[in-house]
Scaffold this motif. Structure first.
Motif, PDB file in Angstrom:
ATOM      1  N   LEU A   1       0.827  -1.206   0.000  1.00 39.10           N
ATOM      2  CA  LEU A   1       0.000   0.000   0.000  1.00 39.10           C
ATOM      3  C   LEU A   1       0.863   1.259   0.000  1.00 39.10           C
ATOM      4  CD1 LEU A   1      -2.783   1.287   0.159  1.00 39.10           C
ATOM      5  CD2 LEU A   1      -2.665   1.122   2.648  1.00 39.10           C
ATOM      6  N   ALA A   2       1.960   1.252   0.749  1.00 40.92           N
ATOM      7  CA  ALA A   2       2.863   2.405   0.754  1.00 40.92           C
ATOM      8  C   ALA A   2       3.473   2.633  -0.622  1.00 40.92           C
ATOM      9  CB  ALA A   2       3.958   2.197   1.800  1.00 40.92           C
ATOM     10  N   ALA A   3       3.922   1.556  -1.276  1.00 39.74           N
ATOM     11  CA  ALA A   3       4.508   1.689  -2.617  1.00 39.74           C
ATOM     12  C   ALA A   3       3.471   2.164  -3.627  1.00 39.74           C
ATOM     13  CB  ALA A   3       5.111   0.353  -3.049  1.00 39.74           C
ATOM     14  N   ASP A   4       2.240   1.624  -3.541  1.00 38.04           N
ATOM     15  CA  ASP A   4       1.187   2.032  -4.466  1.00 38.04           C
ATOM     16  C   ASP A   4       0.816   3.503  -4.285  1.00 38.04           C
ATOM     17  OD1 ASP A   4       1.110  -0.517  -5.466  1.00 38.04           O
ATOM     18  OD2 ASP A   4      -0.505  -1.165  -4.146  1.00 38.04           O
ATOM     19  N   ALA A   5       0.732   3.941  -3.054  1.00 41.54           N
ATOM     20  CA  ALA A   5       0.352   5.338  -2.796  1.00 41.54           C
ATOM     21  C   ALA A   5       1.407   6.294  -3.335  1.00 41.54           C
ATOM     22  CB  ALA A   5       0.157   5.549  -1.294  1.00 41.54           C
ATOM     23  N   ALA A   6       2.670   6.020  -3.070  1.00 42.44           N
ATOM     24  CA  ALA A   6       3.733   6.902  -3.559  1.00 42.44           C
ATOM     25  C   ALA A   6       3.782   6.914  -5.085  1.00 42.44           C
ATOM     26  CB  ALA A   6       5.072   6.469  -2.979  1.00 42.44           C
ATOM     27  N   ALA A   7       3.654   5.744  -5.709  1.00 42.36           N
ATOM     28  CA  ALA A   7       3.703   5.680  -7.167  1.00 42.36           C
ATOM     29  C   ALA A   7       2.495   6.366  -7.797  1.00 42.36           C
ATOM     30  CB  ALA A   7       3.771   4.225  -7.621  1.00 42.36           C
ATOM     31  N   ALA A   8       1.311   6.178  -7.219  1.00 38.46           N
ATOM     32  CA  ALA A   8       0.103   6.787  -7.779  1.00 38.46           C
ATOM     33  C   ALA A   8       0.146   8.309  -7.668  1.00 38.46           C
ATOM     34  CB  ALA A   8      -1.136   6.228  -7.086  1.00 38.46           C
ATOM     35  N   VAL A   9       0.547   8.831  -6.529  1.00 39.68           N
ATOM     36  CA  VAL A   9       0.602  10.281  -6.354  1.00 39.68           C
ATOM     37  C   VAL A   9       1.671  10.900  -7.248  1.00 39.68           C
ATOM     38  CG1 VAL A   9       1.099  12.122  -4.704  1.00 39.68           C
ATOM     39  CG2 VAL A   9      -0.346  10.209  -4.021  1.00 39.68           C
ATOM     40  N   GLY A  10       2.837  10.287  -7.312  1.00 40.15           N
ATOM     41  CA  GLY A  10       3.896  10.815  -8.170  1.00 40.15           C
ATOM     42  C   GLY A  10       3.513  10.807  -9.637  1.00 40.15           C
ATOM     43  N   THR A  11       2.907   9.717 -10.103  1.00 39.94           N
ATOM     44  CA  THR A  11       2.477   9.649 -11.497  1.00 39.94           C
ATOM     45  C   THR A  11       1.363  10.645 -11.779  1.00 39.94           C
ATOM     46  OG1 THR A  11       3.015   7.288 -11.423  1.00 39.94           O
ATOM     47  CG2 THR A  11       1.767   8.071 -13.312  1.00 39.94           C
ATOM     48  N   SER A  12       0.478  10.853 -10.825  1.00 33.22           N
ATOM     49  CA  SER A  12      -0.591  11.839 -11.008  1.00 33.22           C
ATOM     50  C   SER A  12      -0.036  13.258 -11.105  1.00 33.22           C
ATOM     51  CB  SER A  12      -1.591  11.741  -9.852  1.00 33.22           C
ATOM     52  OG  SER A  12      -2.214  10.476  -9.833  1.00 33.22           O
ATOM     53  N   ASP A  13       0.995  13.546 -10.354  1.00 38.27           N
ATOM     54  CA  ASP A  13       1.618  14.871 -10.464  1.00 38.27           C
ATOM     55  C   ASP A  13       2.164  15.102 -11.875  1.00 38.27           C
ATOM     56  OD1 ASP A  13       1.038  15.318  -7.819  1.00 38.27           O
ATOM     57  OD2 ASP A  13       2.999  14.667  -7.091  1.00 38.27           O
ATOM     58  N   PHE A  14       2.671  14.054 -12.500  1.00 37.43           N
ATOM     59  CA  PHE A  14       3.129  14.187 -13.884  1.00 37.43           C
ATOM     60  C   PHE A  14       1.956  14.319 -14.841  1.00 37.43           C
ATOM     61  CE2 PHE A  14       3.708  11.772 -17.842  1.00 37.43           C
ATOM     62  CZ  PHE A  14       4.623  12.584 -18.484  1.00 37.43           C
ATOM     63  N   CYS A  15       0.914  13.509 -14.636  1.00 39.70           N
ATOM     64  CA  CYS A  15      -0.199  13.469 -15.583  1.00 39.70           C
ATOM     65  C   CYS A  15      -1.067  14.722 -15.536  1.00 39.70           C
ATOM     66  CB  CYS A  15      -1.069  12.234 -15.313  1.00 39.70           C
ATOM     67  SG  CYS A  15      -0.236  10.669 -15.687  1.00 39.70           S
ATOM     68  N   VAL A  16      -1.005  15.500 -14.474  1.00 44.39           N
ATOM     69  CA  VAL A  16      -1.786  16.736 -14.417  1.00 44.39           C
ATOM     70  C   VAL A  16      -1.279  17.737 -15.445  1.00 44.39           C
ATOM     71  CG1 VAL A  16      -2.229  18.757 -12.974  1.00 44.39           C
ATOM     72  CG2 VAL A  16      -2.593  16.492 -12.063  1.00 44.39           C
ATOM     73  N   ALA A  17       0.030  17.847 -15.596  1.00 47.35           N
ATOM     74  CA  ALA A  17       0.624  18.788 -16.548  1.00 47.35           C
ATOM     75  C   ALA A  17       1.836  18.145 -17.208  1.00 47.35           C
ATOM     76  CB  ALA A  17       1.002  20.084 -15.860  1.00 47.35           C
TER      77      ALA A  17
ATOM     78  N   TYR B   1      -4.179   6.770 -17.490  1.00 46.89           N
ATOM     79  CA  TYR B   1      -5.489   6.149 -17.369  1.00 46.89           C
ATOM     80  C   TYR B   1      -5.353   4.717 -16.832  1.00 46.89           C
ATOM     81  CZ  TYR B   1      -8.055   9.928 -19.676  1.00 46.89           C
ATOM     82  OH  TYR B   1      -8.640  11.131 -19.976  1.00 46.89           O
ATOM     83  N   ASN B   2      -4.805   3.832 -17.657  1.00 44.57           N
ATOM     84  CA  ASN B   2      -4.708   2.424 -17.227  1.00 44.57           C
ATOM     85  C   ASN B   2      -3.740   2.247 -16.061  1.00 44.57           C
ATOM     86  OD1 ASN B   2      -6.441   1.840 -19.312  1.00 44.57           O
ATOM     87  ND2 ASN B   2      -4.849   1.221 -20.717  1.00 44.57           N
ATOM     88  N   GLY B   3      -2.586   2.917 -16.155  1.00 45.05           N
ATOM     89  CA  GLY B   3      -1.575   2.717 -15.120  1.00 45.05           C
ATOM     90  C   GLY B   3      -2.026   3.155 -13.749  1.00 45.05           C
ATOM     91  N   ILE B   4      -2.513   4.394 -13.635  1.00 43.00           N
ATOM     92  CA  ILE B   4      -2.927   4.904 -12.319  1.00 43.00           C
ATOM     93  C   ILE B   4      -4.192   4.210 -11.846  1.00 43.00           C
ATOM     94  CG2 ILE B   4      -3.658   6.975 -11.065  1.00 43.00           C
ATOM     95  CD1 ILE B   4      -1.855   8.598 -12.783  1.00 43.00           C
ATOM     96  N   GLU B   5      -5.086   3.888 -12.768  1.00 38.85           N
ATOM     97  CA  GLU B   5      -6.291   3.139 -12.372  1.00 38.85           C
ATOM     98  C   GLU B   5      -5.905   1.788 -11.780  1.00 38.85           C
ATOM     99  OE1 GLU B   5     -10.477   1.491 -14.331  1.00 38.85           O
ATOM    100  OE2 GLU B   5      -8.918   2.370 -15.592  1.00 38.85           O
ATOM    101  N   GLY B   6      -4.937   1.122 -12.410  1.00 43.60           N
ATOM    102  CA  GLY B   6      -4.466  -0.149 -11.851  1.00 43.60           C
ATOM    103  C   GLY B   6      -3.835   0.019 -10.490  1.00 43.60           C
TER     104      GLY B   6
END
Length: 516
Positions: A255-271, A377-382
């Protein structure tokens, strides 16, 4: 003209994850702009992992407190309370097992979605690399032709046409057009460094993804095995229920690894456009980068260079055709070099058409959108589904850990109750079953009186009154039967009646076996 750009819109979960507060290790706010090489930004992602570690500690503290309370508290010995406790333990374990299976199913889906998104990103990077490397090959090949091959032909033609100044001027004009082509080709961006960086990124991403996918697959199998072992321990009355603690630790870690990866990838995907413009600054002209990122209907930054390239080739072909028509009859030895130049120009024109298609923004922009779709889309959703898997697995294994002590206490109490039952107790179900299938002959002395206790079998003739049809009460006295053993004195009348009916059946059976 390029087609209108297909707009990229960040999904709602990307915006939601990007809005998660970014805090440093000293709890100071950190800018949420994607900066993977910035130390403060790395600390903000590490802080999310520490939050999961704190939650793991609280979870373990809660489980420890619960287990201590269960060990200190005494269970009510009432039969109804035992039955309700046993039923509650069983159903709680069943629900925990179902939650674990559901968590694994969600995890498999999330792992597959993330894997599909990452490989879509790798496929897009490979296509972009193929385009960039193709442009470099075409540019280098055309440059080689204009610098080396054409110069050789021009040098020989200059010797052949040395007596004709007009033909020499035509040859020099062809050489000048070739120089214009070389100038335009040198103005095109070199993609070699970009290709190397994209190849390295693709290799690292593929390497990490392979081990990430395999690690989660092993985690799913481990969770299923632990769930099976726990259920087997419950069925076998074993203490294997405590094996859920290691899975609990792994679930919080994932869960810790997923949270860090999801938030970091979302920061990239916003802009994503802003990040790419920043990292390519100094390597590629901003105008070129914007052309491929946005792919608007504005003119291509390569339009002027390609136009000059095309015009220069056309002019050279016209000049070569004139020399073939007018100079070859006078200088037959020049035909071979003129045909070589004509073949070279035709090949260069073909390269120009391919170069124009490759430099067009539509192909690379499509690869860019495909990469964003795969990772955002697919990556962060997963990753979100994998986070849900971790939460469900944590809930399931926490429940199993809590159920364990209750199950052990229930098993221990039930075994102790069975051990306390005397084998001679007429109301012991096991003793009654044994007596019904294989009754010992020695027990007949409790119901029938024989003429001799030490005689042979032939002398064991029961008296006539023992096989009469008189009621059982005539043969047995309840005071004699139950009063002899103080353990049976407290039995209720219904229990005594049951015992008397069993004795009556035994009497009738053995009365038929030993007729008077």
């Amino acid at each position: 003209m390029p087609a209108a750009r297909v707009e990229y819109i960040a999904p709602w979960w990307v915006v939601w994850l990007h809005s998660v507060p970014h805090l440093g290790l000293r709890l100071q706010p950190v800018d949420s702009t994607f900066k993977p090489r910035d130390q403060s930004y790395q600390e903000s992602l590490l802080f999310l992992g520490l939050v999961a570690a704190v939650c793991l500690g609280l979870n373990l503290i809660f489980l420890a407190a619960y287990l201590v309370c269960m060990c200190c508290c005494r269970q009510d010995d009432a039969t109804q309370t035992k039955q309700r406790s046993s039923c509650c333990v069983t159903w709680t374990a069943v629900v925990a097992g179902l939650i674990c299976c559901a968590a694994v199913g969600v995890g498999f889906y999330g792992n597959s979605e993330t894997n599909d998104g990452v490989y879509q990103l790798l496929y897009s990077l490979d296509n972009a690399n193929h385009t960039f490397s193709g442009v470099d090959v075409l540019v280098s090949g055309t440059t080689q032709k204009m610098k080396v091959d054409l110069e050789q032909h021009v040098a020989r033609l200059s010797e052949i046409f040395a007596a004709r100044g007009d033909y020499i001027q035509t040859v020099k004009f062809i050489q000048q057009m070739a120089g214009n082509i070389l100038i335009q080709l040198s103005g095109l961006p070199a993609w070699r460094e970009v290709t190397v960086q994209l190849t390295e990124l693709a290799d690292q991403t593929g390497y990490v993804e392979r081990y990430r996918w395999l690690s989660y697959l092993l985690l799913f199998i481990l969770d299923l095995v632990i769930c099976f072992i726990a259920c087997l321990g419950l069925a076998k009355h074993s203490r294997m229920l405590c094996c859920g603690v290691p899975a609990l630790l792994l679930s919080w870690t994932s869960l810790a690894a997923d949270a860090a990866a999801a938030v970091g990838t979302s920061d990239f995907c916003v802009a994503p456009d802003t990040f790419i413009l920043n990292i390519t600054e100094g390597q590629i002209h901003t105008e070129v980068t914007r052309y491929y990122l946005y792919c608007t209907q504005s003119a291509s930054p390569f339009q002027q260079a390609l136009t000059i390239f095309q015009r220069s080739l056309t002019t050279m072909q016209i000049q070569v055709a004139g020399l073939l028509q007018f100079a070859v009859p006078l200088f037959p030895t020049a035909e071979k070099d003129l045909l070589g130049i004509q073949l070279l120009l035709n090949s260069s024109e073909s390269s120009l058409h391919q170069l124009t298609a490759m430099l067009d923004c539509r192909g690379l922009h499509k690869d860019y959108l495909d990469a964003l779709t795969g990772i955002c889309y697919n990556g962060i959703e997963g990753l979100l589904y994998l986070g849900l898997f971790s939460l469900l697995a944590t809930l399931a294994f926490s429940t199993m850990t809590c159920v364990g002590p209750q199950a052990w206490r229930h098993f221990t109490t039930r075994d102790r109750d069975y051990d306390d039952i005397d084998d001679e107790d007429p109301f012991n179900p096991q003793a009654r079953r044994i007596a019904a299938h294989n009754p010992p002959r020695g027990q007949l002395r409790s119901f029938c009186s024989y003429s001799s206790g030490l005689g042979s079998q032939s002398s064991l003739q029961p008296p006539a009154q023992t096989i009469s049809n008189a009621p059982v009460s005539e043969y047995m006295n309840q005071a004699v039967l139950f009063g002899g053993n103080p353990r049976y004195e407290n039995y209720s009348p219904s229990m005594r009646a049951t015992y008397l009916s069993v004795a009556d059946e035994h009497l009738r059976h053995y009365g038929n076996e030993f007729p008077a």
